[in-house]
Design a protein around this motif. Structure first.
Motif, mmCIF file in Angstrom:
data_model
loop_
_atom_site.group_PDB
_atom_site.id
_atom_site.type_symbol
_atom_site.label_atom_id
_atom_site.label_comp_id
_atom_site.label_asym_id
_atom_site.label_seq_id
_atom_site.Cartn_x
_atom_site.Cartn_y
_atom_site.Cartn_z
ATOM 1 N N SER A 29 28.540 -37.000 -2.614
ATOM 2 C CA SER A 29 29.955 -37.304 -2.386
ATOM 3 C C SER A 29 30.456 -38.436 -3.284
ATOM 4 N N ARG A 30 29.522 -39.293 -3.742
ATOM 5 C CA ARG A 30 29.932 -40.517 -4.419
ATOM 6 C C ARG A 30 30.843 -40.266 -5.640
ATOM 7 N N VAL A 60 39.801 -33.074 -4.702
ATOM 8 C CA VAL A 60 39.054 -33.747 -5.774
ATOM 9 C C VAL A 60 38.068 -32.842 -6.506
ATOM 10 N N ALA A 61 37.449 -31.920 -5.776
ATOM 11 C CA ALA A 61 36.443 -31.068 -6.415
ATOM 12 C C ALA A 61 37.044 -29.744 -6.892
ATOM 13 N N GLU A 62 38.372 -29.635 -6.773
ATOM 14 C CA GLU A 62 39.091 -28.430 -7.220
ATOM 15 C C GLU A 62 38.486 -27.151 -6.652
ATOM 16 N N TYR A 70 30.960 -30.162 1.262
ATOM 17 C CA TYR A 70 29.866 -30.593 2.125
ATOM 18 C C TYR A 70 28.541 -30.490 1.379
ATOM 19 N N ASP A 71 27.729 -31.534 1.499
ATOM 20 C CA ASP A 71 26.375 -31.489 0.960
ATOM 21 C C ASP A 71 25.516 -32.380 1.855
ATOM 22 N N GLY A 107 35.208 -40.081 3.740
ATOM 23 C CA GLY A 107 33.982 -40.422 4.451
ATOM 24 C C GLY A 107 33.986 -39.803 5.828
ATOM 25 N N MET A 108 32.972 -38.965 6.108
ATOM 26 C CA MET A 108 32.831 -38.279 7.383
ATOM 27 C C MET A 108 31.416 -38.589 7.918
ATOM 28 N N THR A 109 30.985 -37.849 8.929
ATOM 29 C CA THR A 109 29.688 -38.158 9.549
ATOM 30 C C THR A 109 28.555 -38.256 8.528
ATOM 31 N N GLY A 110 28.535 -37.337 7.563
ATOM 32 C CA GLY A 110 27.393 -37.266 6.656
ATOM 33 C C GLY A 110 27.417 -38.274 5.514
#
Ligand SMILES: *Cc1c(COP(=O)(O)O)cnc(C)c1O
Length: 237
Positions: free
Chosen positions: A179-180, A134-136, A172-173, A209-212
């Protein structure tokens, strides 16, 4: 090996907290929490901890390496459902089909075609998700967003595959809100593919959707959350 009760109790408590948070996020979004499946990511996690998670309600396990999964599968078998979530090498497809009931991470047309070939030989039909980058990001697997419709169309023509949805791993952030927009983009791509009305295709699964960022993921419509650290603690590698 952590075989002590305290360790099992920590896993149980982590699972309870996560399910509570999933429930709250689902209510905020007007969703039924029953529509959200927790995939407990067990990469680098030992058999005892995996057993503790299953005992405390984890029904689906996510693994990203076929060999590692195969070793745990020998001990655990089908007391849980196994999902593959990593980059799948073509020479591991046959083995993967013996263990996993869903492959989240079909990241190229070539891999889809190889899964179709091996599924044909095994006489089985395989549900798969298309992984979209998605973020290429050049460092990440997955088809580019602009190619997703084309690859989905080609996959829909494969007799042994059932395209069941999409998967994404945003960059990751530490801020889950980052992420939204990526989750929204994946939902838009899913909606675009749904308009094509492809055969063999039912896009009911959204794996993100992961831990963060799993609470944001639930708000944005995820049906499958892949959570490791939040359940088992920090990985050693
Ligand atoms: C490791 C992994 C996860 C889980 O990540 P956590 O941050 O530990 O929850 C989810 N998805 C994939 C594809 C992974 O490889």
């Amino acid at each position: 090996m952590h075989t002590d009760n305290r360790f099992a109790e920590e896993i149980a408590e982590n699972l309870r907290r996560i399910w509570t948070n999933i429930g709250a996020a689902a209510r905020r979004a007007g969703r039924n929490p029953a529509g959200v499946t927790l995939v407990a990511v067990t990469k680098n996690v030992g058999v005892e901890a995996v057993r503790a998670a299953i005992t405390n309600g984890a029904a689906v396990l996510g693994e990203n390496r076929v060999q590692e999964a195969a070793e745990k599968f020998k001990a655990i078998g089908r007391s849980a459902e196994w999902h593959f979530i990593g980059h799948l090498q073509k020479n591991k497809v046959k083995h993967a089909l013996e263990i996993f009931s869903l492959i989240h991470s079909v990241d190229s047309w070539e891999l889809a075609a190889e899964i179709d070939r091996k599924a044909e030989l095994a006489g089985m039909t395989v549900p798969v998700l298309l992984q979209v980058n998605v973020a290429e990001e050049t460092s990440k697997h997955g088809v580019p967003p602009l190619e997703a419709e084309n690859v989905a169309r080609r996959i829909s023509a494969l007799r042994r595959l059932r395209l069941s949805g999409l998967m994404a791993i945003p960059p990751y952030d530490p801020d889950p809100e980052k992420s939204r927009p990526h989750f929204r983009r994946l939902v838009e791509i899913r909606n675009g593919i749904a308009l094509l009305k492809l055969e063999n295709t039912r896009l009911n699964i959204l794996s993100f959707g992961m831990t963060g960022d799993y609470e944001v993921a639930v708000e944005e419509g995820a049906t499958h959350l892949r959570i490791g650290t939040g359940i088992f603690g920090e990985r050693k590698t």
